[in-house]
Scaffold this motif. Structure first.
Motif, PDB file in Angstrom:
ATOM      1  N   ASP A   3       0.803  -1.220   0.000  1.00 55.63           N
ATOM      2  CA  ASP A   3       0.000   0.000   0.000  1.00 55.63           C
ATOM      3  C   ASP A   3       0.844   1.281   0.000  1.00 55.63           C
ATOM      4  O   ASP A   3       0.303   2.388   0.010  1.00 55.63           O
ATOM      5  CB  ASP A   3      -0.991   0.001   1.159  1.00 55.63           C
ATOM      6  N   LYS A   4       2.168   1.128  -0.029  1.00 48.81           N
ATOM      7  CA  LYS A   4       3.014   2.323  -0.057  1.00 48.81           C
ATOM      8  C   LYS A   4       2.783   3.129  -1.325  1.00 48.81           C
ATOM      9  O   LYS A   4       2.754   4.359  -1.304  1.00 48.81           O
ATOM     10  CB  LYS A   4       4.486   1.910   0.043  1.00 48.81           C
ATOM     11  N   LEU A   5       2.573   2.396  -2.461  1.00 54.72           N
ATOM     12  CA  LEU A   5       2.349   3.067  -3.733  1.00 54.72           C
ATOM     13  C   LEU A   5       0.925   2.858  -4.227  1.00 54.72           C
ATOM     14  O   LEU A   5       0.646   2.949  -5.420  1.00 54.72           O
ATOM     15  CB  LEU A   5       3.355   2.588  -4.786  1.00 54.72           C
ATOM     16  N   VAL A  31       9.933  -0.329  -6.555  1.00 54.31           N
ATOM     17  CA  VAL A  31      11.197   0.277  -6.136  1.00 54.31           C
ATOM     18  C   VAL A  31      11.598  -0.274  -4.784  1.00 54.31           C
ATOM     19  O   VAL A  31      10.770  -0.745  -3.999  1.00 54.31           O
ATOM     20  CB  VAL A  31      11.084   1.811  -6.059  1.00 54.31           C
ATOM     21  N   LEU A  32      12.880  -0.230  -4.513  1.00 56.85           N
ATOM     22  CA  LEU A  32      13.405  -0.637  -3.214  1.00 56.85           C
ATOM     23  C   LEU A  32      13.600   0.618  -2.375  1.00 56.85           C
ATOM     24  O   LEU A  32      14.365   1.516  -2.736  1.00 56.85           O
ATOM     25  CB  LEU A  32      14.740  -1.373  -3.383  1.00 56.85           C
ATOM     26  N   GLY A  61      15.050  -0.115   7.894  1.00 50.65           N
ATOM     27  CA  GLY A  61      15.175  -1.343   7.114  1.00 50.65           C
ATOM     28  C   GLY A  61      14.737  -1.141   5.680  1.00 50.65           C
ATOM     29  O   GLY A  61      14.019  -0.188   5.345  1.00 50.65           O
ATOM     30  N   TYR A  62      15.198  -2.055   4.807  1.00 55.26           N
ATOM     31  CA  TYR A  62      14.812  -1.992   3.404  1.00 55.26           C
ATOM     32  C   TYR A  62      13.389  -2.503   3.219  1.00 55.26           C
ATOM     33  O   TYR A  62      12.947  -3.428   3.894  1.00 55.26           O
ATOM     34  CB  TYR A  62      15.772  -2.831   2.552  1.00 55.26           C
ATOM     35  N   GLU A  63      12.661  -1.887   2.277  1.00 55.87           N
ATOM     36  CA  GLU A  63      11.297  -2.286   1.964  1.00 55.87           C
ATOM     37  C   GLU A  63      11.120  -2.316   0.446  1.00 55.87           C
ATOM     38  O   GLU A  63      11.696  -1.494  -0.267  1.00 55.87           O
ATOM     39  CB  GLU A  63      10.282  -1.299   2.568  1.00 55.87           C
ATOM     40  N   LEU A  64      10.309  -3.265  -0.025  1.00 58.62           N
ATOM     41  CA  LEU A  64       9.954  -3.328  -1.427  1.00 58.62           C
ATOM     42  C   LEU A  64       8.584  -2.685  -1.601  1.00 58.62           C
ATOM     43  O   LEU A  64       7.600  -3.125  -1.012  1.00 58.62           O
ATOM     44  CB  LEU A  64       9.922  -4.786  -1.912  1.00 58.62           C
ATOM     45  N   TRP A  65       8.545  -1.622  -2.402  1.00 57.34           N
ATOM     46  CA  TRP A  65       7.295  -0.888  -2.642  1.00 57.34           C
ATOM     47  C   TRP A  65       6.835  -1.214  -4.065  1.00 57.34           C
ATOM     48  O   TRP A  65       7.321  -0.623  -5.040  1.00 57.34           O
ATOM     49  CB  TRP A  65       7.504   0.615  -2.495  1.00 57.34           C
ATOM     50  N   PRO A  66       5.900  -2.151  -4.219  1.00 57.31           N
ATOM     51  CA  PRO A  66       5.525  -2.574  -5.574  1.00 57.31           C
ATOM     52  C   PRO A  66       4.478  -1.656  -6.208  1.00 57.31           C
ATOM     53  O   PRO A  66       3.568  -1.150  -5.533  1.00 57.31           O
ATOM     54  CB  PRO A  66       4.951  -3.971  -5.334  1.00 57.31           C
ATOM     55  N   SER A  67       4.600  -1.507  -7.519  1.00 55.20           N
ATOM     56  CA  SER A  67       3.542  -0.868  -8.304  1.00 55.20           C
ATOM     57  C   SER A  67       2.705  -1.919  -9.021  1.00 55.20           C
ATOM     58  O   SER A  67       1.583  -1.651  -9.437  1.00 55.20           O
ATOM     59  CB  SER A  67       4.147   0.108  -9.316  1.00 55.20           C
TER      60      SER A  67
END
Length: 481
Positions: free
Chosen positions: A8-10, A28-29, A35-41
């Motif tokens: 839900d980030k994007l 995008v990473l 911490g690292y997060e994967l923000w998918p479109s």
């Protein structure tokens, strides 16, 4: 690398994704909250299929299991009691609806995912009455499964204990608590060594006329919490080592008393199958430890070594608990050498560890009934696979098909010529001899073994055992046994 997937980030919708699932994503990473997060479109998920039950039992098999039930407390506020040094033991009081949901889910998991083991070692249960409630729920779910609960109160200040659920396929001879009065040897510390003392079951599997002895020890060792703490770490490491050594001593005493003991040591060891670098808990209990690989180590106390049956598990499946995203195997089943020929495998019943945590409150699914996956060890009472229980088997190591007759099977002569338990014969002019034999009739002996036992001539080795030899053997077996 463990990182967060944040749909839900994007602007996508968050999903409940079981562990073991596969996904494809474009995005995008990012880096957020340390911490690292994967923000998918774009996101496509192929969810893992859970629950995944253990396999069905084969003929002559029985099972020993273990399950940590995650602090199973009832809705009754029990009086405060004390441990061996006078510390107060105070229980947690669950909401009545929550207690019912927990039991319902656990009963479903035990029956439909673990296959209702003959002996089930339990960890983190409040009391005998709670374990009896769970046993009753299991029978209500499946009337064919009848469990008797066994539990002896220990030292845990939070009042969690270990116990057993034992099916009516097992004749229980004794239940013994071990090491409750042992104290931790640490300067300035007065504390029990075992908060949840091991519990020992001695009994026999008597299902279907068998009489197979089995001894099961259930354990729940001190956790890894604060093992590397600057101020408390040394005490934690000492306690983990001394607990492991104490259990090793108990294992060795059992083996010394009976070298042929059918021993299973199972439970939540709170230890990996390999050393954590501080203390090799499993190595100490198994009897295989390399002092140079550990900060702390004790003497090797176990001979012959136990077997850690994690070797049955594919490497990618070696987990029973997830801590901060890292899968790890903390629940084990160890066996004595006398059970080597009886081992048929170890499996974990999937459906707890891989499920979303919030499902523990969902009464409509057995998913997330606990935070550990239970294990099931498969054992056979017919080690040579000849169709006869070991307790009734006169001839161990029977081979089917057997090695005789060497040339051809004679008329009205008998041998185990194919892979079943019925003796084969050649009929005279299409007419049978009017009788039949099975390995049950011969007490697990093949023609080849009967020939050797009776010391009869080579003709039987060449053409198979005659009717006279077969009948003579059966009379002798009946007379001797």
């Amino acid at each position: 690398e463990v990182f967060e997937l944040d749909p839900d980030k994007l602007g996508l919708v968050n999903q409940v994704i079981p562990a073991g699932s596969h996904f494809d994503a474009v995005g995008v990473l990012g880096f957020e909250f340390g911490g690292y997060e994967l923000w998918p479109s774009e996101l496509t998920v192929s969810p893992a299929a859970i629950p995944t039950p253990v396999r069905d039992r084969n003929r002559a098999e029985f099972t020993v299991g273990s399950l940590n039930v995650l602090r199973l407390f009832d809705d009754i506020d029990d009086p405060i009691d004390t441990d061996i040094i006078g510390r107060e033991r105070n229980d947690f009081v669950a909401d009545s609806a929550e207690y019912l949901v927990r039991r319902t889910k656990l009963a479903d998991y035990v029956v439909n995912v673990l296959g209702a083991p003959d002996v089930l070692g339990i960890q983190e249960v409040e009391s005998l009455s709670v374990l009896e409630d769970l046993a009753n729920d299991i029978t209500s779910l499946d009337p064919a499964v009848s469990y008797t609960a066994y539990l002896v109160e220990g030292n845990d200040v939070g009042t969690i204990d270990v116990g057993f659920l034992v099916r009516d396929t097992i004749e229980v001879d004794a239940i013994t608590q071990l090491g409750k009065d042992e104290l931790l040897d640490y300067p300035g510390e007065l504390a029990p060594l075992h908060d949840r003392p091991p519990l020992l079951l001695e009994g026999r599997n008597v299902a279907n006329g068998s009489n197979f002895p089995v001894t099961v020890m259930v354990v729940h060792n001190r956790s890894l919490s604060r093992i590397d703490d600057p101020s408390d770490g040394d005490r934690v490491r000492q306690k983990r080592l001394q607990q492991a050594q104490s259990i090793a001593e108990k294992v060795q005493a059992i083996q010394a008393d009976n070298p042929d003991v059918h021993l299973v040591v199972t439970g939540d060891f709170n230890a990996y199958e390999f050393t954590d670098g501080y203390v090799d808990v499993m190595g100490q209990i198994v009897g295989d430890v390399v002092p140079a690989d550990n900060l702390l180590s004790g003497p090797d106390l176990v001979e012959p070594n136990l077997i850690n049956n994690s070797a049955w598990i594919e490497e990618g499946e070696r987990y029973s608990f997830i801590f901060q995203g890292s899968a790890q195997m903390l629940d084990h089943a160890l066996t004595s050498s006398a059970l080597d020929m009886s081992l048929r495998g170890l499996e974990y019943g999937r459906g707890n560890v891989d499920a979303a945590e919030y499902l523990i409150e969902d009464a409509l699914t057995q998913l997330a009934s606990s935070d550990h996956d239970g294990l099931v060890l498969f054992l056979t009472k017919d080690r040579d696979g000849d169709g006869v229980f070991d307790s009734l088997d006169v001839c161990p190591a029977t081979s089917i098909p057997e090695g005789v007759p060497a040339s051809r099977l004679g008329t009205n002569r008998w041998a185990l010529a194919d892979a079943d338990f019925e003796f084969d014969t050649s009929s005279s002019k299409g007419k049978g001899p009017g009788r039949s034999y099975s390995t049950s009739d011969t007490a697990g002996c093949s023609c080849e073994q009967i020939i050797a036992a009776l010391g009869v001539g080579n003709g039987h080795s060449k053409f198979g055992c005659s009717i006279g030899i077969m009948d003579n053997w059966m009379r002798q077996v009946a007379q001797d046994h």
